[in-house]
Design an enzyme around this catalytic site. Sequence first.
Site, PDB file in Angstrom:
ATOM      1  N   HIS A   1       1.077  -1.311   0.165  1.00  0.00           N
ATOM      2  CA  HIS A   1      -0.107   0.123  -0.035  1.00  0.00           C
ATOM      3  C   HIS A   1       0.978   1.137   0.147  1.00  0.00           C
ATOM      4  O   HIS A   1       2.497   1.343   0.029  1.00  0.00           O
ATOM      5  CB  HIS A   1      -1.132  -0.064   1.326  1.00  0.00           C
ATOM      6  CG  HIS A   1      -0.438   0.404   2.790  1.00  0.00           C
ATOM      7  ND1 HIS A   1      -0.819   0.172   3.648  1.00  0.00           N
ATOM      8  CD2 HIS A   1       0.745  -0.458   2.845  1.00  0.00           C
ATOM      9  CE1 HIS A   1      -0.917  -0.099   4.922  1.00  0.00           C
ATOM     10  NE2 HIS A   1       0.496  -0.098   4.091  1.00  0.00           N
ATOM     11  N   GLU A   2       0.094   2.749  -0.329  1.00  0.00           N
ATOM     12  CA  GLU A   2       0.566   3.356  -0.651  1.00  0.00           C
ATOM     13  C   GLU A   2       2.003   3.873  -1.518  1.00  0.00           C
ATOM     14  O   GLU A   2       3.381   4.142  -1.211  1.00  0.00           O
ATOM     15  CB  GLU A   2       1.096   4.021   0.911  1.00  0.00           C
ATOM     16  CG  GLU A   2       0.273   4.300   1.962  1.00  0.00           C
ATOM     17  CD  GLU A   2      -0.791   5.897   1.445  1.00  0.00           C
ATOM     18  OE1 GLU A   2      -0.116   6.096   0.615  1.00  0.00           O
ATOM     19  OE2 GLU A   2      -1.294   5.386   2.635  1.00  0.00           O
ATOM     20  N   GLY A   3       1.136   3.311  -3.010  1.00  0.00           N
ATOM     21  CA  GLY A   3       2.430   2.091  -3.674  1.00  0.00           C
ATOM     22  C   GLY A   3       3.411   1.796  -3.606  1.00  0.00           C
ATOM     23  O   GLY A   3       4.117   1.863  -2.346  1.00  0.00           O
TER      24      GLY A   3
ATOM     25  N   HIS B   1       7.179   2.845  -5.862  1.00  0.00           N
ATOM     26  CA  HIS B   1       8.834   3.285  -5.481  1.00  0.00           C
ATOM     27  C   HIS B   1      10.465   3.697  -6.291  1.00  0.00           C
ATOM     28  O   HIS B   1      10.805   4.185  -6.255  1.00  0.00           O
ATOM     29  CB  HIS B   1       8.821   3.273  -4.229  1.00  0.00           C
ATOM     30  CG  HIS B   1       7.857   3.624  -3.240  1.00  0.00           C
ATOM     31  ND1 HIS B   1       7.301   4.987  -2.771  1.00  0.00           N
ATOM     32  CD2 HIS B   1       6.897   2.800  -2.949  1.00  0.00           C
ATOM     33  CE1 HIS B   1       6.459   5.187  -2.592  1.00  0.00           C
ATOM     34  NE2 HIS B   1       5.411   4.327  -2.140  1.00  0.00           N
TER      35      HIS B   1
END
Lengths: 601, 601
Positions: free
Chosen positions: A449-451, A456
Amino acid sequence: MAPRLLNRRDLEFMLYDWLDVESLAARPRFADHSRETFTAALDTAEQIATDLFAPHNKLSDRQEPQFDGERVSVIPEVKRALDAFSAAGLMAASQDYALGGMQLPLTVEKALTAYFTAANMATASYAFLTIGNANTLLKCASSAQVEHYVRPMLEGRWFGTMCLSEPQAGSSLSDISTRAEPDAGAPGQYRLSGNKMWISAGEHELAENIVHLVLAKIPGADGKLVPGVKGISLFIVPKFLDGGERNDIALAGLNHKMGNRGTTNCLLNFGEGRHRPGGRAGAIGYLVGREGQGLLNMFHMMNEARIGVGLAAAVLGYTGYLHALDYARERPQGRHPAAKDPSSPQLPIIAHTDVRRMLLAQKAYVEGALGLCLYSAHLVDDEHSGDTPEQRQRAGRLLEFLTPITKSWPSQWCLEANSLAIQVHGGYGYTREYNVEQFYRDNRLNQIHEGTHGIHGLDLLGRKATIHDGALLKTMGEEVRATVNTARGVRQLAAHADALDAAWRRIEQVTQALYGAPDLNQTLANATVYLEAVGHVVVAWIWLQQAMAAVAGLPEDDDFRRGKLQACRYFYQWELPKVQPQLDLLAALDTTTLDMQDAWF
Amino acid sequence: MAPRLLNRRDLEFMLYDWLDVESLAARPRFADHSRETFTAALDTAEQIATDLFAPHNKLSDRQEPQFDGERVSVIPEVKRALDAFSAAGLMAASQDYALGGMQLPLTVEKALTAYFTAANMATASYAFLTIGNANTLLKCASSAQVEHYVRPMLEGRWFGTMCLSEPQAGSSLSDISTRAEPDAGAPGQYRLSGNKMWISAGEHELAENIVHLVLAKIPGADGKLVPGVKGISLFIVPKFLDGGERNDIALAGLNHKMGNRGTTNCLLNFGEGRHRPGGRAGAIGYLVGREGQGLLNMFHMMNEARIGVGLAAAVLGYTGYLHALDYARERPQGRHPAAKDPSSPQLPIIAHTDVRRMLLAQKAYVEGALGLCLYSAHLVDDEHSGDTPEQRQRAGRLLEFLTPITKSWPSQWCLEANSLAIQVHGGYGYTREYNVEQFYRDNRLNQIHEGTHGIHGLDLLGRKATIHDGALLKTMGEEVRATVNTARGVRQLAAHADALDAAWRRIEQVTQALYGAPDLNQTLANATVYLEAVGHVVVAWIWLQQAMAAVAGLPEDDDFRRGKLQACRYFYQWELPKVQPQLDLLAALDTTTLDMQDAWF
């Protein structure tokens, strides 16, 4: 005795001996603060986390939230814990006094956060999503919106969410298709319709209201949505409207996760007509900031959320390590390889070198990761309240560079720490009668999650390494070299400093080589390897800083200091060398994965 | 469409093109067999696995076995599947005709096994434990015991277990304290008392009886147990005695595992008086083989079980890979880095290089691991039925060397494959609505049971590398060099051959360096690193063999052949270089973990 959540001495070492947060009190914003107020806040956090968050961590995994088609039920321990969190003022720990906050430095706030996540990542998430939501609105909402929505969140009466993904748009946010049509006769008011996926804390009855922050597109004059990120705007869409009317937001279903089960994760349908506010279908929402600036505004939150993810990964690894350490000291099993007498008593397993290997690796991963996260938080403090514009800009650049690493490195290596914690426990660690298997399941989320991890990599190599003419990488290099130069003067650390210096030079060369590739697809083909290699070198740098602080501040016969130096040695002997083959691969512009064809699988 | 369990073409490539199992039919034992009979057996296995094992894999995870204090209940699908397995004669697939078997080569039997474990590791375990138990008894039991206990197991009417560990004796079997007292007046009969831990399939109602193979110690004349492994004997302890009387074995409780939940895992109390066979407490058991030879006899089973664990890990990774591959071909998300038009359609994610990286890594891990397991099984065939004593001895030596690797390498890297399968699925992969998270949970067991990862490091470096004056390592080196020499003549593979040759030379040097350490504790300090490095080189060797078979046997424009060569290239470019820092560390006799002190943690 329940295992410790975190090692308090280590946390204070990082805050006071290494990062010198006391010196932040010299800044006007933190003038009322001191080591005493910081330590008092840590005491409060540790106590509430221990007494109210940790005890139901297992229970909320076993009895995950249930949806009966109408309502979501969550075990009552969750609300009791969160109410205590809010009552202690922790929702607003770093906020302005004017907003009811404590004006704590973010570095200290993250240290408080560490206790709650180590105790119970799932319950803590409700609070941290709310804080993230509030911080986003504080950056881009009108003052009326702040009064109306942010205040109740900082008091803990309302909770918040972030609604970004959709079933067809996860990593690719430019493809969202939630529509926001102007609501005739109500300026600034819109009617939203669309489906949002993976919404953490998207539905529950833990708070009086839920403030959804929703990305959606306002159609053009032709009725069509603008393709790409430019068409995205940000909206406040509350679960209950003023006067208590239910907005047109329906829970379509809960996702049932491998771990982190205590946090509801929802598919939300906006504007499907389940509720009819003002007599008709369509979720009522309010534009935040300017039209088309939605993603930009949301990224304020996402950068903060990414440090939060890294921190969660780090402390799940950390508490798992402490569990494994306690177990290894108590569990007798086996004898040394050279011991011949089978009637001699069995040794505690920490006496076996391979068990110490697993513990030392965990220590190196989790203390390195926690250090990286607190360092990043300190950069946020410097960016916000640094003494000079130069300091603030510099901190911002370092933070931009480090954010993908701060998110990803702990997510990868502290999961590995959790796996090692299971391994130290042997078969016991694989059972739900012990705690460590849950940490492992919970922590697996953090690479997603969150990328995702891969996203990244693209962010670091494709964006951070090149923007502002490579200024981020250059600034980062200056910081590394400054550490190297100081460490070269410390007898025990000079060899490590040389190794770090060589590794960083290699990263600079490799980055150049990658941008010498014939096209961008080849440059970015192995971006994940770049992320992982740079991450390892960055954590080596963090370790060298911690070792220097230990040498500078602690007596030579201090076991804690010896442990820090040994973990640093472990990182330089065992971990840093792993980047060599990675950098070789990158330097060679390897095309093995790029050349692979679908049909060949 | 449900994802495939395994890639049948790949399995047949390994069996026929690479390992040439058809040639085994030239041996007298397998004279009735041919490619046709092998393929027919594979068809049967694939069908039963697909129709009866796979469909309840998720259900038996969700509804794990329950113990109400009296009885253990297991979902009925498990018994239906196992009954079909037995009815097809698969319990005795590799046994003598005289025992009702099919006399299939073990290599083929393991390929059949692969289907069942890929479909449902938990249900398949009941069968494979029974087969392992039967094979142990066939090696060391009396013919009367074989008639009495083995026959019903090979018919699938009775099931078997292995009872080794105790709460205080897991890795350290020499510390078991289960007592076996001669039963007065009944020669060869003993009364056992003690607690056995981690007993898979230790209690259930899936079969008419359960044949426990139990390690216990017969007290000496002084009433004391002999310390160490020399005192250990092996006993048959059936759940029901002749005549149907219940033996004195009580289920004290089930362990609740993170994965592999469908297999009951039990704490069994022997001789606590819960049942009173013959009117008094004490579990009745029958000595198998000679007194004091228990561990030796059990190791027949354990070596086989270790190949089984490696195979289970490999195929859990394999089916996870196929799930991820299907998903990556179907899921549209995002565009290429250089694509500017956000209104262009999204690509299936397999079009992204980083997704192909994750798929190619999985392919390299799982096909490498499956190859290693089948190669090891082929060595068992050669050891048992090789044409000459030399061939049989040579196969036995290679097998001894490879066993710790065959157990450990798949357990490590196919778990990593399962993690990558989750990652390819993004958030979906983290939910129980999809299958891959269960594979990951199930597979985590394999680094723990049948000897932990660290134990196998000690076995490889501390025992296998040195026994018979290093003959195992030498024989292994000869095999590697033979492959290198042939591969040097193949244009596409010559560079890989050189890399393998260099890596093996390095292993030989490093092994010598390790035994040059001042003491055994230092030699063995980093044995796990040795296991992992040697394992990676061994799998590189397996890959080179597979690549040679592909080049030799398949047309150049065959996508399958291209895939094999690309996965081999991946292994040599991406994986093999990882051993360099490991071997450097070993060569330097690094003492970082050895020097670490308890007090410094």
